[in-house]
Design an enzyme around this catalytic site. Structure first.
Site, PDB file in Angstrom:
ATOM      1  N   GLU A 254       0.981  -1.133  -0.116  1.00 43.69           N
ATOM      2  CA  GLU A 254       0.102  -0.141  -0.044  1.00 43.69           C
ATOM      3  C   GLU A 254       0.984   0.949  -0.020  1.00 43.69           C
ATOM      4  OE1 GLU A 254      -3.070   2.564   2.714  1.00 43.69           O
ATOM      5  OE2 GLU A 254      -3.296   0.185   2.899  1.00 43.69           O
ATOM      6  N   CYS A 288      -2.818   8.365   3.473  1.00 48.50           N
ATOM      7  CA  CYS A 288      -2.840   8.262   2.271  1.00 48.50           C
ATOM      8  C   CYS A 288      -4.197   8.505   1.477  1.00 48.50           C
ATOM      9  CB  CYS A 288      -2.375   6.816   1.952  1.00 48.50           C
ATOM     10  SG  CYS A 288      -0.938   6.441   2.509  1.00 48.50           S
TER      11      CYS A 288
END
Length: 486
Positions: A254, A288
């Site tokens: 990720e 994020c």
């Protein structure tokens, strides 16, 4: 900022069931709210990393043969442990990350508990292809088997929650782990490790500390590691892939994002302002999925900028009473200076307008003012690159197709949102946005039952949900020939 007394910290690593001091160099751990050093944690030596991997390998032989029910019981016990010690763990998390204590306790700790409980249930409810005779005289069965020893590398923005995201599914699937917290924020995970004695067989979970160049690199290239899971930035992900290639180990990445927020003329303005004020600046924008890249349609643009600027200017930080804080500081002086440099460069563009913020406040700690910039263009650096701070940009658009094109014109593909009262329009946009997650009239909401992960250079593999269990296991086909009875 934190008004609670500073606790003593555990700095020992967990290797083969034993708490040991690291043998490498010492890393200073800071309280970002004050900038003060609050602990020293020694990095794991190369020998200690080898010991941790070997211990995980030995434990794998036994742990992989446990039943889903047995693994479920262990995960439930860990969840109960975290719940029992939530207040002290949250206090450590708050001091190490700088985030307000009430957020660490109510958000991060509760999320970590829920993740362990979810995977405790999910591992007992796995599904697969039906066993049957696909070839006459043979019965085929599909088995999901553990991968082996997994190495996990976690980021500094949600230390304990991200530890849960990685540890729970890996253990549930029958793997053993070597877990590396961020060298900036190891304290809450190390504290948790001190209470795990008797819950897990020795070697099932090993926790080693240190930087990416030493510890992370060795984990990524080690031939006895079958999978490496990383949450980090794109550059770190590229390094991990290069290290992993020789052993052909699985990777689970990720790698950041730059979430577009499409606000249509018919959106509920109050709802938009409330949502972006919270989810564009939550955790000081160090997320994020932060709602950081707004595309506002011309009819609502001016009102949105005005109302959002007022709301953002009222966000509280660096207050003496921790409960009065909406956001905390950035994780380090380096990160604060990086965020400030992005904003400074953006403001050199004549078309960029500072609505609020855009400065380093006086006082101690690594704080940066919550910032809103309007007039930004699609080509601007601050629109294209991940800032990872309390900075939100607004770009005006006329036609929906333009906003859609701009949203997808990026290397990232993690999260996005659409704001409109027209559900047909919302579904049209959601189906065409190239992101792992798209929220409608909301942002940043996660459910443990639902998968979380990116597209494009935001990485691959899923956190949370039963999809994560599949990522941490391998499909095997077992085929049995029938005996002849005639």
């Amino acid at each position: 900022m934190n008004s609670v007394p500073c606790p003593s910290f555990t700095t020992k690593l967990l290797i083969d069931g034993c708490l040991v001091e690291g043998e490498g160099r010492a890393e200073s751990i800071h309280d970002p709210s004050s900038g003060k050093v609050i602990a020293q944690v020694r990095e794991a030596s190369m020998e200690q990393i080898e010991q941790a991997i070997a211990a995980a390998g030995r434990a794998q032989a036994t742990w992989s043969r446990t039943t889903p029910q047995q693994r479920s019981t262990v995960l439930l016990d860990i969840a109960s442990l975290i719940q029992e010690r939530a207040s002290s763990l949250a206090r450590i998390e708050s001091l190490n990350c700088g985030k307000p204590l009430h957020q660490a306790l109510n958000d991060d700790l509760n999320a970590a508990i829920d993740v362990f409980r979810f995977f405790a249930g999910a591992v007992r409810c796995q599904y697969g292809q039906l066993s049957a005779e696909y070839v006459p005289g043979y019965t085929s069965m599909v088995q999901r088997a553990p991968l082996g020893v997994v190495a996990s590398i976690a980021p500094w923005n949600y230390p304990l929650m991200m530890a849960a995201w990685k540890i729970a599914p890996a253990l549930a699937a029958g793997n053993t782990l070597v877990f590396k917290p961020s060298e900036h924020t190891p304290l809450s995970v190390l504290e948790l490790a001190t209470h795990l004695e008797g819950m897990l067989p020795a070697g099932c979970l090993n926790i080693v500390c240190g930087g990416g160049e030493n510890v992370g690199s060795l984990l990524a290239r080690h031939p006895d590691i079958r999978m490496i899971s990383l949450t980090g930035d794109i550059v770190t992900g590229q390094k991990v892939l290069k290290e992993a290639i020789n052993s052909l180990k699985r990777t689970h990445l990720e790698l950041g994002g730059k979430a577009p927020v499409i606000v249509c003329d018919d959106a509920d303005l109050e709802l938009v302002v409330e949502g972006i004020t919270r989810h564009g600046y939550y955790n000081a924008g160090q997320d994020c999925t932060a709602a950081c890249r707004i595309y506002a349609q011309s009819g609502i643009h001016d009102r949105l900028v005005r109302r959002l600027g007022d709301a953002v200017s009222r966000l509280r930080f660096a207050q003496r009473n921790d409960r009065d804080n909406d956001i905390g500081p950035l994780i380090s002086l380096r990160q604060r200076d990086r965020v400030a440099s992005f904003v400074e460069r953006a403001l050199t563009e004549p078309h960029v307008e500072r609505i609020t913020g855009a400065a380093i406040p006086s006082g101690s700690g690594f704080f940066y003012q919550p910032t809103l910039l309007a007039g930004c263009l699609q080509s601007d650096e601050i629109v294209q690159r991940e800032v990872f701070g309390p900075v939100v940009t607004v770009t005006r658009f006329d036609e929906i197709s333009q906003a859609l094109d701009w949203s997808n014109d990026t290397e990232y593909g993690l999260a996005s949102s659409v704001w409109t009262t027209n559900m047909d329009k919302a579904m049209h946009l959601a189906s065409r946005l190239e992101y792992g997650c798209t929220w409608i009239n909301s942002h940043f909401m996660l459910a443990t039952e639902m998968p979380h992960g990116g597209l494009k250079r935001s990485g691959y593999g899923k956190e949370l949900s039963s999809d994560s269990l599949q990522d941490y296991s391998v499909v095997r086909h077992i085929m049995a020939r029938h005996a002849r009875l005639d």
